[in-house]
Design a protein around this motif. Sequence first.
Motif, short mmCIF file in Angstrom:
data_model
loop_
_atom_site.label_atom_id
_atom_site.label_comp_id
_atom_site.label_asym_id
_atom_site.label_seq_id
_atom_site.Cartn_x
_atom_site.Cartn_y
_atom_site.Cartn_z
N ASN A 227 5.70 -34.08 22.27
CA ASN A 227 4.28 -33.83 22.00
C ASN A 227 3.36 -34.51 23.01
N ALA A 228 3.93 -35.11 24.04
CA ALA A 228 3.11 -35.83 25.02
C ALA A 228 2.17 -34.87 25.75
N GLU A 229 1.00 -35.39 26.06
CA GLU A 229 0.01 -34.61 26.81
C GLU A 229 0.24 -34.83 28.30
N GLY A 230 -0.40 -34.03 29.11
CA GLY A 230 -0.32 -34.20 30.56
C GLY A 230 0.68 -33.30 31.23
N GLY A 231 1.02 -32.21 30.58
CA GLY A 231 1.94 -31.25 31.19
C GLY A 231 3.33 -31.82 31.36
N ASP A 232 4.06 -31.25 32.30
CA ASP A 232 5.45 -31.68 32.51
C ASP A 232 5.55 -33.14 32.95
N ASP A 233 4.61 -33.60 33.78
CA ASP A 233 4.65 -35.00 34.22
C ASP A 233 4.43 -35.94 33.04
N GLY A 234 3.53 -35.60 32.16
CA GLY A 234 3.29 -36.41 30.97
C GLY A 234 4.50 -36.46 30.06
N LYS A 235 5.16 -35.32 29.91
CA LYS A 235 6.37 -35.27 29.08
C LYS A 235 7.50 -36.07 29.73
N ARG A 236 7.67 -35.94 31.03
CA ARG A 236 8.71 -36.72 31.71
C ARG A 236 8.49 -38.22 31.50
N ARG A 237 7.26 -38.64 31.64
CA ARG A 237 6.92 -40.05 31.45
C ARG A 237 7.21 -40.49 30.01
N ALA A 238 6.82 -39.66 29.04
CA ALA A 238 7.04 -39.98 27.62
C ALA A 238 8.53 -40.05 27.30
N PHE A 239 9.31 -39.12 27.83
CA PHE A 239 10.75 -39.14 27.58
C PHE A 239 11.39 -40.36 28.21
N GLU A 240 10.96 -40.72 29.41
CA GLU A 240 11.54 -41.90 30.06
C GLU A 240 11.19 -43.17 29.29
N LEU A 241 9.95 -43.30 28.84
CA LEU A 241 9.56 -44.49 28.06
C LEU A 241 10.32 -44.55 26.74
N THR A 242 10.52 -43.41 26.11
CA THR A 242 11.27 -43.37 24.86
C THR A 242 12.73 -43.73 25.11
N ARG A 243 13.30 -43.23 26.19
CA ARG A 243 14.68 -43.57 26.54
C ARG A 243 14.83 -45.07 26.76
N GLN A 244 13.87 -45.67 27.44
CA GLN A 244 13.92 -47.11 27.69
C GLN A 244 13.82 -47.91 26.39
N ALA A 245 12.89 -47.51 25.52
CA ALA A 245 12.71 -48.22 24.24
C ALA A 245 13.97 -48.11 23.38
N ILE A 246 14.53 -46.92 23.32
CA ILE A 246 15.75 -46.72 22.55
C ILE A 246 16.90 -47.51 23.18
N GLY A 247 17.01 -47.46 24.49
CA GLY A 247 18.07 -48.20 25.17
C GLY A 247 18.01 -49.69 24.89
#
Length: 168
Positions: A119-139
């Motif tokens: 649900n991240a805003e900012g198009g594909d770049d915003g989604k990539r950033r959100a997925f990476e931050l979520t991956r880091q937090a989960i990791g």
Amino acid sequence: MTTHVLILCTHNSARSVLAEGMLNHWARKLGRDVVAHSAGSAPSGRINPFALEALARAGVDIAGVRSKSWDEFAAADAPPLSIVITVCDSAAAEVCPVFVGRAGEAPVKVHWGYPDPSNAEGGDDGKRRAFELTRQAIGYRMLQLLALPLETMERAALQRALEQIALT
């Protein structure tokens, strides 16, 4: 004895897949006998491509990753689960199937919620950033889980430790 961890999210397409990938990745690197699985109550049948990209960029093996139903883990031939973690609020609120744990006990359950990076805003770049931050937090949380003496912890102590990790 292998510690099996099931990570649940409604659609099993993003957060639960990130968690499965990160826990298996760190367990292999640290030589821990822990196997992560992920599933959903209403699986989408496909993995979000941004989740796959975030895992692959982090060097996580994504071969064989698939969206699947939590019913697979309630079946008689399912692995004996030690821990069930929900990573989305809607899955946490749902009534789960009965999962079989070690020695017939129910697995320890905990909720580690994350916002949906889809649900991240900012198009594909915003989604990539959100997925990476979520991956880091989960990791980070998965590393904390792997720091626990899972093989020797009593059920109540494991429950408390997992709840403490949820606060970080």
